[in-house]
Structure formats: C-alpha cells, structure tokens
Design a protein around this motif. Structure first.
Motif, PDB file in Angstrom:
ATOM      1  N   VAL A  93       0.838  -1.209  -0.028  1.00  0.00           N
ATOM      2  CA  VAL A  93      -0.051  -0.059  -0.120  1.00  0.00           C
ATOM      3  C   VAL A  93       0.976   1.142  -0.025  1.00  0.00           C
ATOM      4  O   VAL A  93       2.152   1.322   0.475  1.00  0.00           O
ATOM      5  N   ASP A  94       0.326   2.363  -0.469  1.00  0.00           N
ATOM      6  CA  ASP A  94       1.053   3.470  -0.757  1.00  0.00           C
ATOM      7  C   ASP A  94       0.240   4.337   0.159  1.00  0.00           C
ATOM      8  O   ASP A  94      -0.684   4.817   0.076  1.00  0.00           O
ATOM      9  N   GLN A  95       0.868   5.076   1.271  1.00  0.00           N
ATOM     10  CA  GLN A  95       0.456   5.996   1.881  1.00  0.00           C
ATOM     11  C   GLN A  95       0.629   7.436   1.500  1.00  0.00           C
ATOM     12  O   GLN A  95       1.877   7.857   1.580  1.00  0.00           O
ATOM     13  N   ARG A  96      -0.228   8.110   1.001  1.00  0.00           N
ATOM     14  CA  ARG A  96      -0.082   9.390   0.708  1.00  0.00           C
ATOM     15  C   ARG A  96      -0.684  10.474   1.508  1.00  0.00           C
ATOM     16  O   ARG A  96      -1.367  10.106   2.390  1.00  0.00           O
ATOM     17  N   ASP A  97      -0.548  11.830   1.329  1.00  0.00           N
ATOM     18  CA  ASP A  97      -1.018  12.774   2.303  1.00  0.00           C
ATOM     19  C   ASP A  97      -2.282  12.577   2.517  1.00  0.00           C
ATOM     20  O   ASP A  97      -3.216  12.647   3.759  1.00  0.00           O
ATOM     21  N   ASP A  98      -3.317  12.308   1.689  1.00  0.00           N
ATOM     22  CA  ASP A  98      -4.933  12.155   1.708  1.00  0.00           C
ATOM     23  C   ASP A  98      -5.402  10.615   2.055  1.00  0.00           C
ATOM     24  O   ASP A  98      -6.350  10.280   1.982  1.00  0.00           O
ATOM     25  N   GLY A  99      -4.408   9.791   2.283  1.00  0.00           N
ATOM     26  CA  GLY A  99      -4.850   8.622   2.552  1.00  0.00           C
ATOM     27  C   GLY A  99      -4.099   7.203   1.906  1.00  0.00           C
ATOM     28  O   GLY A  99      -3.134   7.580   1.419  1.00  0.00           O
ATOM     29  N   LEU A 100      -4.631   6.065   2.090  1.00  0.00           N
ATOM     30  CA  LEU A 100      -4.020   4.911   1.597  1.00  0.00           C
ATOM     31  C   LEU A 100      -4.311   4.588   0.029  1.00  0.00           C
ATOM     32  O   LEU A 100      -5.610   4.572  -0.047  1.00  0.00           O
ATOM     33  N   TYR A 101      -3.476   4.193  -0.592  1.00  0.00           N
ATOM     34  CA  TYR A 101      -3.760   3.577  -2.155  1.00  0.00           C
ATOM     35  C   TYR A 101      -3.309   2.444  -2.256  1.00  0.00           C
ATOM     36  O   TYR A 101      -2.282   1.929  -1.548  1.00  0.00           O
ATOM     37  N   LEU A 102      -3.957   1.569  -3.183  1.00  0.00           N
ATOM     38  CA  LEU A 102      -3.409   0.222  -3.390  1.00  0.00           C
ATOM     39  C   LEU A 102      -2.157   0.286  -4.515  1.00  0.00           C
ATOM     40  O   LEU A 102      -2.405   0.931  -5.474  1.00  0.00           O
TER      41      LEU A 102
END
Ligand code: GLY
Length: 446
Positions: A380-389
């Motif tokens: 998973v990729d944690q970005r400023d606005d949340g978690l992405y697959l």
C-alpha cells in the motif's frame, strides 16, 4: 538499545518489525524497496533501495552499525545478502548463500535429502539437458501424476502440478524445457495427494525450535479455485497444530528439519542460522517434504510472530550465537486466522492506484481481554490524503482468540472495515473449509 537492520517491506517484514520493537529494546533501521507505513511507524530510519543492490545495503549498514540484521525476502537471501553483511562483521538471521540453496535450488534439496537418507522425498529425477523422450518416459513412470520444479526462484511461479497448472504432458515438458534453458536444470517428481501444512522453525545450526503449524491458501478464490497467489490467508490452532494432523505428523516434520539442518552442516561445513520453513504434506502413510524455504512464510509469519511470548530480539541473538538450546521459546496458546485483502483483479490484473478507506473504530472494537486483531500492511502507498493500492496483496488482518471460530470471526469483521476495490477469501479459517480438509485426509488415510 540494540540496533537492528531489517531488510524488506512486505507484511511479513511488518510482522518482523513489530516483533523486534515490541519491548522497546530496539532502534530499527529498515532497508526496503518501498515504504511500508506500518514498518515506517516503528523504524527510526527507513532507507529506500533495491534489495539486490548490496553496495547500497552495505553503505546503510556501515552508517548505522547494527548489532545484527534480519533479512525477510527470498531473493536477497538467495543472492547472498547475509554473506555481504558478514564482510562488515554483521551477522544476520538468514542463512548464507550456500545454505540458502535449500530454497533457491530444488535439485540441491532433493539430492541432499537423498544423500543423507532423510525421510520425505518423492520419487524424483533431475534433468540437466533437454531430452524430451527421457522426460516423457519419466512422466510415464510416474503414471502421469507429476510436479515440475524450476531450479531457481521465480517469484512463486516456479512449480507446476499436473492436472492443476498443466493439463497435458506437452505443457509439462515445455515448462521443464524452459527451466533447463533458464537455470540449467529442472526437477520432475511424484505428485503427492494429501493436506499441505507449513512448519517454520528457528534454527541456529545445532538446535531446531518449531513455531506453531500453519496452513496457507494459495488459490485466489473461495473453494480453492482460481489462479495461484502469494497466499490469500492462513490459520493456526490453539494447540499449535492443525485439526487434520496427528502428533506424529508434526513430530515427523520436525525430525525432517533436524536431519536437514545436520545434513546441511555436513554438506557445506557451515551452520544454518535463520528460519527453515518446511512445506510438508500429510499423505496416506505419513508426512512428505514438498519444499523448504529459507525465510519466514508470508502470510505464515503473520500468524505466529504475534503469538511469540519470548522476546524476538532474544530469539535472534540466540540464533546468531548458536545457543537456542539454552532459550525457552514460548508462544501463546491461541488460534489465529489471517485474511489478506487484495486489489480487485489480483493476481493477474490488479487494479492499482485506487484509494481505500479503513474504519479504524470498527477495527478497535474487535479487541477485548481475550481476543484481538492485528493488522499488517503489505503493498500500500500512504499519501497525504490516505492509503492507495499498489499491485499486490494490500493489508492482512489476523484474528487471535481461544478458538478458530472466534479468530475467524474477528478477521472477517476486520475485512469489512475496508472500503474500496478489494476482495478477500471469506472461506479461510471457516468451520466448513477446515471440516472439508479434515474429511479429505480421513478419506485418504482410510
Ligand atoms: N506462504 C507461501 C510463502 O511464503 O512462500
């Protein structure tokens, strides 16, 4: 504080990172190819680099001067990351390259088992050049029920089983030819019928200490259908065995690991220090060896490491010192069920870059005095606005309770906390699926 270097960034390494830092004795540096938010949360430093780039790994190690390293994934272990770190005097919980052939060369392991009269081998042959007639004839001797194993690491795609992954002898021969062309050899062996199980052990070259037995689910979809995956989920029972195994089955698997540890020492002159993960199968008249891995299993590590009562730092230090026999290693007597959430389309065509949302309140509500949930991030990729697959398994939820029924309910509820384009196998750890497995082995054993 101890300084520890962790190599790897999957959910397995997240479980290792949690176990290392649980008692506040470790300052953790992680060397990984991508940022895992769970590992980053417990690491002091997080260095991004290719796991095959040993000069970057050694620069990182020179800077932090760890007391020891733990190497998670198969590729750097097979390529000699432990040997590279040892040139700086840093010992690893992971075998040296020559010993890691236990996983990276299927022919090495089959020949080792045979040479040292260790029980558990199938009827097998190693082919070193493409001789279609000889391969066809051997498949005929096996009655058309066979397994072809590439003689090197292929990211989980190195084994084909007749009737499952290959439907015709021609397909089996083609896979064997491709392996010979790529690795210089291939193993063709008898196909076993039974129930598979994973027995992982801490090994210091002299002593084998087993972890609870676990069963994995490789197929993507419910009812063990669909393509093979890295593993969609796993379970282990409170008695540290599995409902279809006898005490003798587990003792026999343990004995095979002990004999292999001793055989490796005789064969190479070196002590195996790390994890030996035996893939075994309970068959009609006992236990057979499918393969060894030279690392923790993923998901298997997620079931067992949260149960470890003994400090994992002590376990690692005793593995490296060769003094495991003087350490009492204890696991909680709890059942566990692990379910992986994966992107829709996984494994063949996973959707990536999509946002997922987790209901943390729901997850927190699953913890009580006797039961708990542990979560591990994978791709998973944690970005400023949340978690992405990303493109692979995303998050693992592990229910821990006194019974499999309760553990399964926790893991299942946890899976329901995530919204987004993901799926998981609802049947893992259920009474129905485990019952089918118990009955299937009963029928085989008569
Ligand atoms: N559980 C499968 C693996 O770790 O290889």
């Amino acid at each position: 504080m101890k300084k520890v270097l962790l190599v790897g960034n999957g959910a397995r390494e997240h479980a290792i990172a949690q176990a290392l830092t649980k008692n506040g004795r470790v300052e953790l540096t992680t060397f990984a190819k991508a940022r895992n938010p769970g590992i980053a949360a417990v690491s002091k430093d997080y260095v991004i680099g290719s796991l095959g780039d040993f000069s970057a790994l050694l620069s990182c190690a020179k800077e932090i001067k760890p007391d020891f390293a733990v190497i998670g994934p198969d590729d750097p272990i097979a390529d000699g990351a432990a040997d590279a770190l040892l040139t700086l005097g840093i010992h690893s919980v992971a075998p040296l390259k020559t010993l890691a052939r236990l996983e990276s060369s299927k022919s090495f392991t089959r020949d080792l088992v045979e040479k040292y009269n260790v029980p558990g081998n199938p009827i097998y042959k190693v082919f070193t050049h493409v001789d279609e007639a000889a391969i066809r004839s051997f498949i005929g001797e096996l009655g058309g029920e066979y397994v072809v194993k590439a003689d090197g690491l292929m990211g989980g795609k190195g084994v084909v089983v007749s009737g499952e992954h290959v439907k015709t002898v021609e397909e089996g021969i083609a896979f064997a030819k491709a392996s010979i062309e790529k690795f210089g050899r291939v193993v063709i062996e008898e196909k076993f019928v039974g129930q598979e199980f994973s027995l992982m052990s801490f090994v210091d070259g002299n002593t084998v200490v087993d972890m609870p037995v676990v069963q994995d689910h490789k197929r993507a979809y419910e009812g063990d259908t669909g393509p093979n995956t890295g593993g969609m989920g796993t379970y282990s029972d409170a008695n540290h065995s599995l409902p279809f195994l006898t005490e003798k089955d587990v003792a026999d698997a343990h004995e095979i690991t002990v004999q292999i540890m001793n055989a490796l020492k005789k064969e190479t002159g070196s002590d195996y220090k790390g994890i030996m993960y035996g893939g075994f199968i309970a068959v009609k008249n006992g236990v057979r060896l499918i393969e060894y891995n030279a690392r923790f299993g993923d998901p298997e590590a997620l079931n067992v490491l949260p149960l470890l009562k003994t400090d994992f730092v002590d376990v690692c230090e005793h593995i490296i010192a060769g003094t495991l026999s003087s350490l009492t290693v204890e696991f909680e007597k709890k059942a566990t069920v692990c379910k992986y959430l994966v992107p829709n389309g996984y494994p063949e065509n996973p959707c990536t870059g999509e946002k997922i949302q987790i209901n943390e309140d729901l997850l927190n509500s699953l913890n009580s005095v006797d039961e708990r949930l542990v979560s591990f991030y994978s791709s998973v990729d944690q970005r400023d606005d949340g978690l992405y697959l990303s493109s692979s398994r995303a998050i693992a939820f592990v229910g821990i309770a006194d019974t499999l029924v309760k553990a399964e309910a926790i893991a299942e509820k946890a899976c329901g906390s995530v919204s987004g384009p993901v799926f998981h196998r609802r049947d893992i750890g259920t009474v129905s699926l485990i019952g089918q497995r118990v009955n299937s082995l009963k029928l085989i054993r008569g």
